[in-house]
Design an enzyme around this catalytic site. Structure first.
Site, mmCIF file in Angstrom:
data_model
loop_
_atom_site.group_PDB
_atom_site.id
_atom_site.type_symbol
_atom_site.label_atom_id
_atom_site.label_comp_id
_atom_site.label_asym_id
_atom_site.label_seq_id
_atom_site.Cartn_x
_atom_site.Cartn_y
_atom_site.Cartn_z
ATOM 1 N N LYS A 20 36.373 44.895 42.041
ATOM 2 C CA LYS A 20 35.094 45.998 42.382
ATOM 3 C C LYS A 20 34.470 45.240 43.832
ATOM 4 C CE LYS A 20 33.716 41.681 40.412
ATOM 5 N NZ LYS A 20 33.051 40.976 39.503
ATOM 6 N N TYR A 224 20.231 31.940 70.409
ATOM 7 C CA TYR A 224 18.100 32.367 70.102
ATOM 8 C C TYR A 224 17.203 31.361 70.089
ATOM 9 C CZ TYR A 224 19.352 37.429 70.145
ATOM 10 O OH TYR A 224 20.002 38.664 70.500
HETATM 11 C C1 LIG Z 1 33.873 39.556 38.214
HETATM 12 C C2 LIG Z 1 34.375 39.750 37.638
HETATM 13 C C3 LIG Z 1 35.341 38.829 36.966
HETATM 14 C C4 LIG Z 1 36.100 38.433 37.830
HETATM 15 O O1 LIG Z 1 35.570 37.156 37.897
HETATM 16 P P1 LIG Z 1 36.864 35.927 38.938
HETATM 17 O O2 LIG Z 1 35.721 34.892 39.084
HETATM 18 O O3 LIG Z 1 36.716 36.749 40.491
HETATM 19 O O4 LIG Z 1 37.560 35.749 38.540
HETATM 20 C C5 LIG Z 1 35.305 38.845 35.418
HETATM 21 N N1 LIG Z 1 34.618 39.541 34.550
HETATM 22 C C6 LIG Z 1 33.413 40.404 34.933
HETATM 23 C C7 LIG Z 1 32.881 40.542 34.051
HETATM 24 C C8 LIG Z 1 33.146 39.887 36.648
HETATM 25 O O5 LIG Z 1 32.265 40.631 36.472
#
Ligand SMILES: *Cc1c(COP(=O)(O)O)cnc(C)c1O
Length: 326
Positions: A20, A224
């Site tokens: 994702k 800055y």
């Molecule tokens: C993002 C996510 C994962 C993966 O988690 P990691 O800690 O990156 O392995 C697994 N399950 C769900 C529902 C997620 O949203």
């Protein structure tokens, strides 16, 4: 990907690869084809139907699970691109009514986000998977409570399903009744816990060029807001990498960049396109490459320094940072 082998050897389960948010900011178009070639990766998971469609369009043929709920306007794409949504709300079931779509069901065993909190049995021949999610994998007691609760739900289902609750950190519980792990972070070589029992290797490097090297006199301010003032004559390097590239501003006057293993403190405020480092006696020249993330420092190290988590730093790496597979 050696990390996939290590993770599978530890869990003795196939992987649902979580890609994702552009594969955690790395660039899903580079990551997904590599993972698809591995027999241990049986499916992919993304947040939305839109992310699922773009995976299909880049030639991903394996199962694509949509973790982030179902909206009415996504149902057509889910069907035509053969995506696997997750039903986590009564409304999702309504939206899929009469549609020939396989789906997974999600239970909220303590995450307090998506999923059914009651352990209702959903009778539907289209169900191919059952899942839940751990909220605090570092907390053994609470995780075991969630795992037990999920087991009682899973027991009610008769048939063959993909059953998954373990994420990168959750994998340490070696849950006996699940069939798959659902891994993101660890695939990309970042450890999700301090004493991680799996020997994963860093696979990401993030580098930037030095565009100016100069000496400044004592009492000269830097960047800055003049949050740093040279205590004495010092050599500084201007690195072409700022918060517009993803180096979050809270690392100003706190974080480090590296040159050939040497630690260079970030001085003054990070700006949109540039960051200033104290070069000390490092033989840095204009055009040299500076390491932001690499053997000397992981995303996790940067995150600790900034008071956040590696996920957030990774997802911040912007589109103008060029990606390259080595
Ligand atoms: C993002 C996510 C994962 C993966 O988690 P990691 O800690 O990156 O392995 C697994 N399950 C769900 C529902 C997620 O949203």
């Amino acid at each position: 990907m050696q990390n996939v082998t290590e993770l599978c050897r530890y869990s003795q389960k196939k992987i649902i690869a979580v890609v994702k948010s552009d594969a955690y900011g790395i660039g899903v178009e580079y990551i997904a084809p590599l993972l698809q070639g591995l027999p241990q990766v049986e499916a992919f998971a993304v947040a939305s139907a839109e992310e699922g469609v773009s995976l299909r369009e880049m030639g991903i043929k394996k199962e694509i699970i949509i973790l982030g709920g179902i909206l009415r306007e996504e149902v057509e794409a889910i069907k035509s691109y053969k995506l696997t949504p997750v039903v986590s709300d009564r409304e999702h079931l309504e939206l899929l009514k009469g549609k020939n779509v396989k789906f997974h069901v999600k239970y909220d065993t303590g995450m307090g986000r998506l999923g059914f909190t009651e352990d209702i049995l959903i009778r539907d021949h289209r169900i191919t998977g059952i899942m839940s999610h751990l909220s605090t994998p570092a907390d053994r007691e609470f995780s075991l409570y969630q795992i037990k609760k999920f087991e009682n739900i899973v027991k009610k289902y008769k048939g063959s399903f993909k059953i998954h609750i373990e994420s990168s950190a959750g994998i340490i519980y070696k849950v006996p009744y699940t069939t798959h792990t659902r891994i993101g972070l660890a695939l990309y070589g970042e450890k999700p816990l301090r004493n991680y029992p799996i020997n994963i290797k860093p696979v990401l490097e993030l580098k930037a060029r030095v565009i100016s090297v100069k000496e400044i006199p004592p009492k000269h301010p830097i960047s800055y807001g003049r949050t740093y003032t040279a205590p004495c004559k010092m050599r500084i390097g201007i690195v072409a990498f700022g918060y517009g590239d993803g180096l979050i501003k809270s690392l100003s006057n706190r974080g480090y960049l590296f040159f050939e293993g040497e630690k260079l403190p970030i001085v003054g405020n990070i700006t949109m396109d540039m960051t200033i480092v104290d070069l000390k006696n490092s033989p840095v020249c204009v055009g040299d490459w500076i390491t932001v993330v690499g053997p000397e420092q992981s995303f996790g190290d940067l995150a600790r320094c900034a008071g956040t988590i590696p996920y957030e730093i990774m997802c911040n790496i912007s589109q103008r940072v060029k990606r390259k597979i080595i």
